[in-house]
Design a protein around this motif. Structure first.
Motif: not given
Length: 305
Positions: A191-195, A199-203, A223-225
């Motif tokens: 899931m997307v944590v930060l967008k 660029a994205v932060l993925l968990h 969008e981020p969860a």
């Protein structure tokens, strides 16, 4: 597209060195100078310097408390506390505690070399106590259901080893432990944590937050969860795998991955696979193509008139 996911809890250096992240450190720097000037000595604080220090903190956690370490002295601090850039937030208090500890020890600078390993472990214990006293960190108090009794002894040992406690009644629990699922295979969903822009932060499911991966040059439509609507008073019902993985990685795992009533604690539409990640170059080409095609059609329409 091929996604190269992190296999350890080392810092996402590019994330912390990005201009947008550095801009968040400006507010943290101001907060530290206003609230804890006494412990800053005479050194000038800079956003780049604070970001570099946090990178060192996270790397030390990986080296001293990571999954690969046998008998780690403490459980690593949750990664989410290093991503709270709000004034007076958890990252502010992490840095304030660190500067306070350095002042008390008479250190001129932070040194994360092996020569000072024991002292740095004490530093992180001090930071942990600060996060607890400031109500950022609540160590779990778990109730293990009777139908999970085949794992009860081992689970109790794991919980207490990581600073949590076990209760005999669910009324006192922060977490209720259910039996582990029949299958515990690796889940490739994330899931997307930060967008941010391209660029994205993925968990990834069932991996620690410290393993979250920062990817640049990509775009996702989602969008981020949204985090689960829970307060510190809510009880989380999770599978026993939450405890087992916590012990495996030496890091309190993300409850959303192990939730019983509402799996992943977010809308299932927020879960992604590799096919949902699009290279930014591809999307920009599509936009340019759509724009040129639209102009072409408009031109043909005008000629017909």
């Amino acid at each position: 597209m091929v996604i190269i996911r992190k296999k350890d809890g080392s810092p996402n250096v590019k994330f912390f060195e990005s201009p947008e992240t550095l801009s968040h450190f400006d507010a943290i720097r101001s907060w530290l100078q206003r609230k804890h000037k006494k412990y800053l000595q005479v050194e000038p604080l800079s956003s780049k310097g604070l970001a570099a220090l946090i990178i060192q903190f996270i790397q030390f956690q990986e080296d001293a408390f990571g999954k690969q370490v046998s008998n780690p002295p403490i459980t690593r601090l949750p990664q989410k506390f290093f991503l709270d850039f709000s004034p007076g937030g958890s990252l502010c208090h992490i840095l304030a505690a660190a500067f306070n500890f350095r002042f008390q020890q008479g250190w001129k600078r932070f040194d994360f070399s092996s020569d000072r390993r024991d002292e740095n472990v004490e530093l992180f214990l001090y930071i942990e106590r600060t996060l607890v006293s400031e109500n950022f960190l609540t160590l779990p108090c778990v109730y293990i259901r009777a139908d999970a009794d085949q794992e009860m002894t081992a689970l109790k040992e794991m919980v207490t080893r990581h600073g949590g406690s076990v209760t005999d009644t669910p009324d006192n629990a922060t977490h209720i432990i259910h039996p582990s699922p029949a299958s515990s295979q690796q889940d490739e969903r994330f899931m997307v944590v930060l967008k941010r822009d391209k660029a994205v932060l993925l968990h990834w499911m069932f991996t620690p937050d410290s393993f979250d991966t920062w990817m640049t040059g990509v775009e996702v439509m989602q969008e981020p969860a949204s985090p689960a609507n829970s307060s510190s008073q809510d009880v989380r019902s999770v599978t026993a795998r939450w405890v087992l993985d916590t012990d495996k990685y030496n890091e309190w795992m993300n409850e959303a991955d192990y939730e019983i009533q509402d799996p992943s604690a977010v809308n299932k539409k927020s879960m992604l696979t590799a096919s949902d990640i699009i290279p930014a170059l591809v999307t920009s080409r599509k936009r340019r193509f759509s724009k040129s095609k639209r102009k072409h059609l408009e031109g043909k329409s005008k000629r017909k008139r």
